[in-house]
Design an enzyme around this catalytic site. Structure first.
Site, PDB file in Angstrom:
ATOM      1  N   LYS A  93      39.252 -14.038  -1.171  1.00 19.21           N
ATOM      2  CA  LYS A  93      39.941 -13.193  -1.967  1.00 19.21           C
ATOM      3  C   LYS A  93      40.093 -14.358  -3.252  1.00 19.21           C
ATOM      4  O   LYS A  93      40.141 -15.585  -2.956  1.00 19.21           O
ATOM      5  CB  LYS A  93      41.350 -12.832  -1.854  1.00 19.21           C
ATOM      6  CG  LYS A  93      41.743 -11.682  -2.806  1.00 19.21           C
ATOM      7  CD  LYS A  93      41.113 -10.291  -2.337  1.00 19.21           C
ATOM      8  CE  LYS A  93      41.528  -9.275  -3.042  1.00 19.21           C
ATOM      9  NZ  LYS A  93      41.512  -7.925  -2.475  1.00 19.21           N
ATOM     10  N   GLY A 195      48.043   4.285 -10.654  1.00 21.14           N
ATOM     11  CA  GLY A 195      46.750   3.575 -11.428  1.00 21.14           C
ATOM     12  C   GLY A 195      45.292   3.895 -10.723  1.00 21.14           C
ATOM     13  O   GLY A 195      45.253   5.023 -10.690  1.00 21.14           O
ATOM     14  N   LYS A 196      44.641   2.681 -10.658  1.00 21.43           N
ATOM     15  CA  LYS A 196      43.289   2.930 -10.401  1.00 21.43           C
ATOM     16  C   LYS A 196      43.163   3.638  -8.959  1.00 21.43           C
ATOM     17  O   LYS A 196      41.933   4.477  -8.782  1.00 21.43           O
ATOM     18  CB  LYS A 196      42.905   1.528 -10.127  1.00 21.43           C
ATOM     19  CG  LYS A 196      42.627   0.583 -11.498  1.00 21.43           C
ATOM     20  CD  LYS A 196      42.393  -1.016 -11.191  1.00 21.43           C
ATOM     21  CE  LYS A 196      40.998  -1.089 -10.551  1.00 21.43           C
ATOM     22  NZ  LYS A 196      40.578  -2.401 -10.421  1.00 21.43           N
ATOM     23  N   VAL A 197      43.846   3.416  -7.941  1.00 18.21           N
ATOM     24  CA  VAL A 197      43.733   4.238  -6.544  1.00 18.21           C
ATOM     25  C   VAL A 197      44.665   5.480  -6.520  1.00 18.21           C
ATOM     26  O   VAL A 197      44.120   6.522  -6.099  1.00 18.21           O
ATOM     27  CB  VAL A 197      43.884   3.269  -5.643  1.00 18.21           C
ATOM     28  CG1 VAL A 197      43.910   4.114  -4.125  1.00 18.21           C
ATOM     29  CG2 VAL A 197      42.872   1.946  -5.554  1.00 18.21           C
ATOM     30  N   GLY A 198      45.895   5.260  -6.999  1.00 22.71           N
ATOM     31  CA  GLY A 198      46.947   6.121  -6.853  1.00 22.71           C
ATOM     32  C   GLY A 198      46.548   7.494  -7.556  1.00 22.71           C
ATOM     33  O   GLY A 198      46.771   8.546  -6.978  1.00 22.71           O
ATOM     34  N   HIS A 199      45.974   7.537  -8.771  1.00 19.13           N
ATOM     35  CA  HIS A 199      45.693   8.739  -9.189  1.00 19.13           C
ATOM     36  C   HIS A 199      44.664   9.506  -8.561  1.00 19.13           C
ATOM     37  O   HIS A 199      44.527  10.717  -8.493  1.00 19.13           O
ATOM     38  CB  HIS A 199      45.398   8.681 -10.790  1.00 19.13           C
ATOM     39  CG  HIS A 199      44.010   8.428 -11.164  1.00 19.13           C
ATOM     40  ND1 HIS A 199      43.526   6.997 -10.956  1.00 19.13           N
ATOM     41  CD2 HIS A 199      43.115   9.284 -11.478  1.00 19.13           C
ATOM     42  CE1 HIS A 199      42.262   7.004 -11.262  1.00 19.13           C
ATOM     43  NE2 HIS A 199      41.819   8.159 -11.740  1.00 19.13           N
TER      44      HIS A 199
END
Length: 374
Positions: A93, A195-199
Protein backbone atom coordinates in the site's frame (compact mmCIF):
# COMPACT_ATOMS: atom_id res chain seq x y z
CA UNK A 1 14.77 11.55 -7.44
CA UNK A 2 15.93 9.37 -4.56
CA UNK A 3 14.51 6.49 -2.57
CA UNK A 4 15.17 6.29 1.16
CA UNK A 5 14.45 3.12 3.08
CA UNK A 6 13.13 3.80 6.58
CA UNK A 7 16.05 3.89 9.04
CA UNK A 8 14.97 6.35 11.71
CA UNK A 9 11.49 6.45 13.24
CA UNK A 10 9.96 6.56 16.64
CA UNK A 11 9.90 3.37 18.68
CA UNK A 12 6.16 3.08 18.07
CA UNK A 13 6.51 2.95 14.30
CA UNK A 14 9.51 0.65 14.43
CA UNK A 15 7.62 -1.72 16.72
CA UNK A 16 4.76 -1.84 14.23
CA UNK A 17 7.20 -2.37 11.37
CA UNK A 18 9.24 -5.17 12.88
CA UNK A 19 6.86 -6.94 15.28
CA UNK A 20 7.38 -10.62 14.64
CA UNK A 21 3.88 -11.76 15.60
CA UNK A 22 2.64 -10.19 12.36
CA UNK A 23 5.63 -11.24 10.29
CA UNK A 24 6.93 -7.71 9.79
CA UNK A 25 7.12 -5.85 6.50
CA UNK A 26 9.53 -6.74 3.74
CA UNK A 27 10.22 -3.15 2.74
CA UNK A 28 9.08 0.37 3.55
CA UNK A 29 10.14 3.26 1.36
CA UNK A 30 9.92 6.99 2.01
CA UNK A 31 9.53 9.03 -1.16
CA UNK A 32 10.17 12.77 -1.45
CA UNK A 33 10.30 14.99 -4.51
CA UNK A 34 11.10 18.55 -3.50
CA UNK A 35 10.20 20.08 -6.85
CA UNK A 36 6.58 18.94 -6.68
CA UNK A 37 6.15 18.72 -2.90
CA UNK A 38 5.52 14.96 -3.03
CA UNK A 39 5.81 13.15 0.30
CA UNK A 40 4.78 9.51 0.13
CA UNK A 41 5.23 6.16 1.87
CA UNK A 42 5.23 2.84 0.00
CA UNK A 43 4.91 -0.20 2.25
CA UNK A 44 5.44 -3.73 0.96
CA UNK A 45 4.20 -6.24 3.51
CA UNK A 46 4.61 -9.50 1.63
CA UNK A 47 5.54 -10.83 -1.79
CA UNK A 48 5.16 -14.47 -0.75
CA UNK A 49 2.38 -15.02 -3.28
CA UNK A 50 3.55 -12.54 -5.93
CA UNK A 51 4.12 -8.80 -6.48
CA UNK A 52 2.59 -6.60 -3.78
CA UNK A 53 -0.62 -5.05 -5.08
CA UNK A 54 -2.46 -2.28 -3.26
CA UNK A 55 -3.86 1.20 -3.84
CA UNK A 56 -2.47 4.66 -3.24
CA UNK A 57 -4.23 6.67 -0.53
CA UNK A 58 -3.98 10.49 -0.77
CA UNK A 59 -4.83 11.99 2.60
CA UNK A 60 -4.03 14.95 4.88
CA UNK A 61 -2.60 13.07 7.85
CA UNK A 62 -2.24 14.73 11.23
CA UNK A 63 1.42 13.71 11.29
CA UNK A 64 4.02 11.93 9.18
CA UNK A 65 4.09 9.12 11.75
CA UNK A 66 0.35 8.61 11.31
CA UNK A 67 0.90 8.31 7.55
CA UNK A 68 3.58 5.65 8.01
CA UNK A 69 1.40 3.69 10.43
CA UNK A 70 -1.51 3.83 8.00
CA UNK A 71 0.66 2.53 5.16
CA UNK A 72 1.91 -0.31 7.36
CA UNK A 73 -1.56 -1.36 8.50
CA UNK A 74 -3.12 -1.04 5.06
CA UNK A 75 -0.35 -2.98 3.33
CA UNK A 76 -0.64 -5.84 5.81
CA UNK A 77 -4.37 -5.90 5.15
CA UNK A 78 -3.71 -6.16 1.42
CA UNK A 79 -1.56 -9.27 1.93
CA UNK A 80 -4.48 -10.96 3.65
CA UNK A 81 -7.01 -9.64 1.15
CA UNK A 82 -5.06 -10.81 -1.89
CA UNK A 83 -4.36 -14.18 -0.28
CA UNK A 84 -8.05 -14.77 0.44
CA UNK A 85 -9.03 -13.61 -3.04
CA UNK A 86 -6.69 -16.22 -4.57
CA UNK A 87 -4.99 -13.70 -6.86
CA UNK A 88 -1.40 -14.92 -6.71
CA UNK A 89 -0.34 -11.48 -5.45
CA UNK A 90 1.22 -10.11 -2.28
CA UNK A 91 0.22 -7.07 -0.29
CA UNK A 92 1.39 -3.49 -0.41
CA UNK A 93 0.00 0.00 0.00
CA UNK A 94 1.11 3.57 -0.54
CA UNK A 95 0.04 6.84 1.00
CA UNK A 96 0.66 10.33 -0.34
CA UNK A 97 0.68 12.90 2.44
CA UNK A 98 -1.40 16.02 1.91
CA UNK A 99 -4.86 17.27 1.09
CA UNK A 100 -5.54 16.09 -2.49
CA UNK A 101 -7.87 19.06 -3.01
CA UNK A 102 -4.93 21.37 -2.37
CA UNK A 103 -1.64 19.72 -3.32
CA UNK A 104 -2.50 17.15 -5.99
CA UNK A 105 -0.96 18.12 -9.34
CA UNK A 106 -0.06 16.28 -12.51
CA UNK A 107 3.64 16.85 -11.80
CA UNK A 108 3.31 15.39 -8.30
CA UNK A 109 1.57 12.26 -9.64
CA UNK A 110 4.24 11.84 -12.30
CA UNK A 111 6.93 12.06 -9.63
CA UNK A 112 5.09 9.42 -7.62
CA UNK A 113 4.91 7.20 -10.70
CA UNK A 114 8.70 7.36 -11.00
CA UNK A 115 9.06 6.10 -7.44
CA UNK A 116 6.70 3.19 -8.15
CA UNK A 117 8.71 2.34 -11.27
CA UNK A 118 11.96 2.41 -9.30
CA UNK A 119 10.76 -0.63 -7.32
CA UNK A 120 10.92 -2.76 -10.44
CA UNK A 121 7.52 -4.38 -10.17
CA UNK A 122 7.70 -5.39 -6.49
CA UNK A 123 4.80 -2.98 -5.92
CA UNK A 124 1.77 -2.54 -8.19
CA UNK A 125 -0.44 0.45 -7.41
CA UNK A 126 -4.09 1.35 -7.98
CA UNK A 127 -6.75 3.79 -6.69
CA UNK A 128 -7.72 4.29 -3.08
CA UNK A 129 -9.19 7.07 -0.96
CA UNK A 130 -8.24 10.38 -2.56
CA UNK A 131 -7.05 8.91 -5.87
CA UNK A 132 -9.09 8.19 -8.97
CA UNK A 133 -8.92 6.56 -12.39
CA UNK A 134 -7.69 9.80 -13.98
CA UNK A 135 -4.87 9.92 -11.42
CA UNK A 136 -3.76 6.38 -12.29
CA UNK A 137 -3.70 7.35 -15.96
CA UNK A 138 -1.18 10.05 -15.04
CA UNK A 139 0.89 7.76 -12.79
CA UNK A 140 0.95 5.15 -15.55
CA UNK A 141 2.79 7.58 -17.83
CA UNK A 142 5.85 6.98 -15.63
CA UNK A 143 5.40 3.33 -14.63
CA UNK A 144 4.09 0.11 -16.09
CA UNK A 145 3.02 -0.94 -12.56
CA UNK A 146 -0.15 1.16 -12.30
CA UNK A 147 -3.61 -0.43 -12.52
CA UNK A 148 -7.09 1.01 -12.10
CA UNK A 149 -6.59 3.04 -15.27
CA UNK A 150 -9.34 4.19 -17.61
CA UNK A 151 -10.63 1.87 -20.33
CA UNK A 152 -9.30 4.37 -22.88
CA UNK A 153 -5.83 3.68 -21.50
CA UNK A 154 -6.18 -0.09 -21.36
CA UNK A 155 -7.48 -0.24 -17.80
CA UNK A 156 -10.44 -1.58 -15.87
CA UNK A 157 -11.93 1.77 -14.91
CA UNK A 158 -13.54 2.45 -11.55
CA UNK A 159 -12.79 -0.46 -9.19
CA UNK A 160 -15.48 0.79 -6.79
CA UNK A 161 -18.05 -0.99 -8.97
CA UNK A 162 -16.88 -4.49 -8.09
CA UNK A 163 -15.83 -3.52 -4.57
CA UNK A 164 -19.46 -2.70 -3.84
CA UNK A 165 -20.64 -5.83 -5.63
CA UNK A 166 -18.32 -7.99 -3.53
CA UNK A 167 -19.49 -6.38 -0.28
CA UNK A 168 -23.05 -7.08 -1.37
CA UNK A 169 -22.13 -10.76 -1.91
CA UNK A 170 -20.56 -10.87 1.56
CA UNK A 171 -23.70 -9.32 3.01
CA UNK A 172 -25.87 -11.91 1.28
CA UNK A 173 -23.66 -14.69 2.67
CA UNK A 174 -23.93 -13.19 6.15
CA UNK A 175 -27.72 -13.16 5.86
CA UNK A 176 -27.66 -16.76 4.66
CA UNK A 177 -25.51 -17.80 7.62
CA UNK A 178 -27.49 -15.93 10.27
CA UNK A 179 -31.03 -16.00 8.96
CA UNK A 180 -31.02 -18.90 6.50
CA UNK A 181 -31.83 -16.76 3.46
CA UNK A 182 -29.44 -14.69 1.30
CA UNK A 183 -31.95 -11.98 0.49
CA UNK A 184 -31.83 -8.58 2.18
CA UNK A 185 -35.45 -7.81 1.41
CA UNK A 186 -37.05 -6.00 4.32
CA UNK A 187 -33.78 -5.76 6.25
CA UNK A 188 -32.69 -2.41 7.66
CA UNK A 189 -29.17 -1.66 6.45
CA UNK A 190 -27.11 1.35 7.57
CA UNK A 191 -24.33 2.51 5.24
CA UNK A 192 -21.71 4.83 6.74
CA UNK A 193 -19.97 6.55 3.86
CA UNK A 194 -21.71 6.80 0.49
CA UNK A 195 -18.81 7.99 -1.62
CA UNK A 196 -16.86 5.96 -4.16
CA UNK A 197 -18.04 2.52 -2.99
CA UNK A 198 -20.97 3.26 -0.70
CA UNK A 199 -23.23 4.75 -3.32
CA UNK A 200 -22.90 1.65 -5.51
CA UNK A 201 -23.65 -0.54 -2.50
CA UNK A 202 -26.83 1.45 -1.84
CA UNK A 203 -27.99 0.63 -5.38
CA UNK A 204 -27.54 -3.12 -4.79
CA UNK A 205 -29.35 -2.94 -1.47
CA UNK A 206 -32.32 -1.07 -2.88
CA UNK A 207 -32.57 -3.46 -5.82
CA UNK A 208 -32.70 -6.33 -3.34
CA UNK A 209 -35.50 -4.69 -1.36
CA UNK A 210 -33.59 -3.48 1.71
CA UNK A 211 -34.57 -0.46 3.79
CA UNK A 212 -31.50 1.80 3.62
CA UNK A 213 -30.19 4.44 6.03
CA UNK A 214 -27.09 6.48 5.20
CA UNK A 215 -24.67 9.03 6.58
CA UNK A 216 -21.59 10.77 5.21
CA UNK A 217 -19.38 13.66 6.27
CA UNK A 218 -19.83 15.11 2.77
CA UNK A 219 -23.25 16.64 2.30
CA UNK A 220 -22.99 16.38 -1.47
CA UNK A 221 -22.56 12.59 -1.25
CA UNK A 222 -25.74 12.29 0.82
CA UNK A 223 -27.62 14.62 -1.49
CA UNK A 224 -26.65 12.55 -4.54
CA UNK A 225 -28.31 9.50 -2.99
CA UNK A 226 -31.43 11.31 -1.75
CA UNK A 227 -32.02 13.08 -5.05
CA UNK A 228 -32.06 9.74 -6.85
CA UNK A 229 -33.67 7.65 -4.11
CA UNK A 230 -35.94 9.72 -1.86
CA UNK A 231 -36.99 6.55 0.01
CA UNK A 232 -33.51 6.38 1.59
CA UNK A 233 -33.21 7.86 5.10
CA UNK A 234 -30.26 10.13 5.94
CA UNK A 235 -29.10 10.55 9.54
CA UNK A 236 -26.77 13.11 11.05
CA UNK A 237 -23.71 11.02 11.80
CA UNK A 238 -22.33 7.54 12.41
CA UNK A 239 -23.43 7.52 16.05
CA UNK A 240 -27.03 8.13 14.99
CA UNK A 241 -26.71 5.51 12.27
CA UNK A 242 -25.48 2.65 14.42
CA UNK A 243 -28.20 3.30 16.99
CA UNK A 244 -30.89 3.86 14.31
CA UNK A 245 -33.42 4.71 16.99
CA UNK A 246 -35.94 6.09 14.49
CA UNK A 247 -36.40 2.64 12.94
CA UNK A 248 -35.90 0.52 16.03
CA UNK A 249 -32.31 -0.44 15.24
CA UNK A 250 -30.41 -1.86 12.27
CA UNK A 251 -30.19 -5.40 10.98
CA UNK A 252 -26.89 -4.76 9.16
CA UNK A 253 -24.23 -2.08 9.58
CA UNK A 254 -21.96 -1.34 6.62
CA UNK A 255 -18.91 0.83 7.41
CA UNK A 256 -17.73 2.16 4.05
CA UNK A 257 -15.51 5.11 4.97
CA UNK A 258 -12.11 5.13 6.73
CA UNK A 259 -10.78 2.44 9.07
CA UNK A 260 -11.26 1.96 12.80
CA UNK A 261 -15.06 2.06 12.57
CA UNK A 262 -15.42 -0.78 15.06
CA UNK A 263 -13.99 0.44 18.34
CA UNK A 264 -14.63 0.58 22.08
CA UNK A 265 -17.28 3.26 21.61
CA UNK A 266 -19.17 1.99 18.58
CA UNK A 267 -19.32 -1.75 19.29
CA UNK A 268 -21.31 -1.42 22.55
CA UNK A 269 -23.77 0.92 20.79
CA UNK A 270 -24.37 -1.25 17.71
CA UNK A 271 -27.93 -2.36 17.16
CA UNK A 272 -27.10 -4.44 14.08
CA UNK A 273 -26.78 -8.23 14.10
CA UNK A 274 -24.36 -8.18 11.16
CA UNK A 275 -21.42 -5.93 10.30
CA UNK A 276 -20.36 -6.10 6.66
CA UNK A 277 -18.83 -3.11 4.90
CA UNK A 278 -16.26 -1.85 2.43
CA UNK A 279 -13.90 0.07 4.73
CA UNK A 280 -10.42 -1.32 5.30
CA UNK A 281 -9.09 -2.09 8.79
CA UNK A 282 -12.47 -1.78 10.49
CA UNK A 283 -11.29 -3.36 13.75
CA UNK A 284 -9.68 -0.54 15.75
CA UNK A 285 -7.50 -2.89 17.78
CA UNK A 286 -7.04 -6.59 18.58
CA UNK A 287 -9.85 -7.90 20.74
CA UNK A 288 -12.64 -5.99 19.03
CA UNK A 289 -13.51 -9.09 17.02
CA UNK A 290 -14.13 -10.94 20.30
CA UNK A 291 -16.23 -8.06 21.62
CA UNK A 292 -18.43 -8.37 18.53
CA UNK A 293 -18.74 -12.13 18.96
CA UNK A 294 -19.56 -11.75 22.66
CA UNK A 295 -22.42 -9.43 21.72
CA UNK A 296 -23.70 -11.96 19.16
CA UNK A 297 -22.82 -9.72 16.22
CA UNK A 298 -21.68 -11.53 13.07
CA UNK A 299 -18.66 -9.78 11.55
CA UNK A 300 -17.82 -10.39 7.90
CA UNK A 301 -14.04 -9.73 7.70
CA UNK A 302 -13.49 -6.52 5.77
CA UNK A 303 -10.59 -7.69 3.63
CA UNK A 304 -12.61 -10.67 2.45
CA UNK A 305 -15.81 -8.91 1.43
CA UNK A 306 -14.19 -5.79 -0.05
CA UNK A 307 -11.88 -7.73 -2.38
CA UNK A 308 -13.96 -7.09 -5.51
CA UNK A 309 -11.98 -3.98 -6.35
CA UNK A 310 -8.60 -5.64 -6.11
CA UNK A 311 -9.93 -8.54 -8.18
CA UNK A 312 -10.88 -5.97 -10.81
CA UNK A 313 -7.59 -4.06 -10.93
CA UNK A 314 -5.49 -7.25 -10.72
CA UNK A 315 -7.16 -8.45 -13.89
CA UNK A 316 -5.54 -5.57 -15.78
CA UNK A 317 -2.23 -7.38 -15.44
CA UNK A 318 -3.64 -10.12 -17.70
CA UNK A 319 -5.79 -8.04 -20.06
CA UNK A 320 -8.99 -6.82 -18.49
CA UNK A 321 -12.29 -8.71 -18.87
CA UNK A 322 -15.18 -7.40 -16.75
CA UNK A 323 -17.30 -10.55 -16.93
CA UNK A 324 -14.36 -12.66 -15.77
CA UNK A 325 -13.80 -10.29 -12.85
CA UNK A 326 -17.45 -10.23 -11.85
CA UNK A 327 -17.52 -14.02 -11.84
CA UNK A 328 -14.54 -14.03 -9.46
CA UNK A 329 -16.14 -11.38 -7.25
CA UNK A 330 -19.34 -13.44 -7.06
CA UNK A 331 -17.29 -16.13 -5.29
CA UNK A 332 -16.90 -13.78 -2.31
CA UNK A 333 -20.28 -15.19 -1.28
CA UNK A 334 -18.82 -18.72 -1.00
CA UNK A 335 -15.58 -17.53 0.61
CA UNK A 336 -17.50 -15.66 3.30
CA UNK A 337 -19.59 -18.74 4.09
CA UNK A 338 -16.38 -20.81 4.23
CA UNK A 339 -14.95 -18.43 6.82
CA UNK A 340 -18.09 -18.56 8.96
CA UNK A 341 -17.97 -22.36 8.84
CA UNK A 342 -14.27 -22.40 9.82
CA UNK A 343 -14.97 -19.99 12.67
CA UNK A 344 -17.73 -22.20 14.02
CA UNK A 345 -15.63 -25.36 13.69
CA UNK A 346 -12.61 -23.81 15.43
CA UNK A 347 -14.62 -21.90 18.03
CA UNK A 348 -13.11 -18.55 17.07
CA UNK A 349 -14.42 -15.25 15.64
CA UNK A 350 -14.68 -15.00 11.84
CA UNK A 351 -11.84 -12.46 11.69
CA UNK A 352 -9.49 -14.96 13.32
CA UNK A 353 -10.67 -17.72 10.99
CA UNK A 354 -9.98 -15.58 7.93
CA UNK A 355 -6.54 -14.69 9.27
CA UNK A 356 -5.68 -18.38 9.76
CA UNK A 357 -6.62 -19.25 6.20
CA UNK A 358 -4.73 -16.29 4.71
CA UNK A 359 -1.64 -16.89 6.85
CA UNK A 360 -1.52 -20.54 5.80
CA UNK A 361 -1.69 -19.54 2.14
CA UNK A 362 1.15 -17.06 2.60
CA UNK A 363 3.21 -19.63 4.51
CA UNK A 364 2.66 -22.11 1.69
CA UNK A 365 3.80 -19.43 -0.78
CA UNK A 366 7.00 -18.75 1.16
CA UNK A 367 7.70 -22.47 1.40
CA UNK A 368 7.21 -22.91 -2.34
CA UNK A 369 9.60 -20.02 -3.04
CA UNK A 370 12.20 -21.48 -0.70
CA UNK A 371 11.88 -24.88 -2.38
CA UNK A 372 12.38 -23.33 -5.81
CA UNK A 373 15.45 -21.45 -4.60
CA UNK A 374 17.11 -24.51 -3.07
Amino acid sequence: MGVTTVTEMTDGVLHTLFRTEQGGHEQVVLCQDRATGLKAVIAIHSTALGPALGGTRFHAYASDEEAVLDALNLSRGMSYKNAMAGLGLGGGKAVIIGDPEVVKTEELLLAYGRFVESLGGRYVTACDVGTYVADMDVVARETRWATGRSPENGGAGDSSVLTAFGVFQGMRASAQHLWGDPTLRGRKVGVAGVGKVGHYLVEHLLEDGAEVLITDVREESVRRILDKHPQVTAVADTDALIRAESVGGLDIYAPCALGGALNDDTVPALTAQIVCGAANNQLAHPGIEKDLADRGILYAPDYVVNAGGVIQVADELHGFDFDRCKAKATKIFDTTLEIFARAKADGIPPAAAADRIAEQRMADGRAAKAAQAS
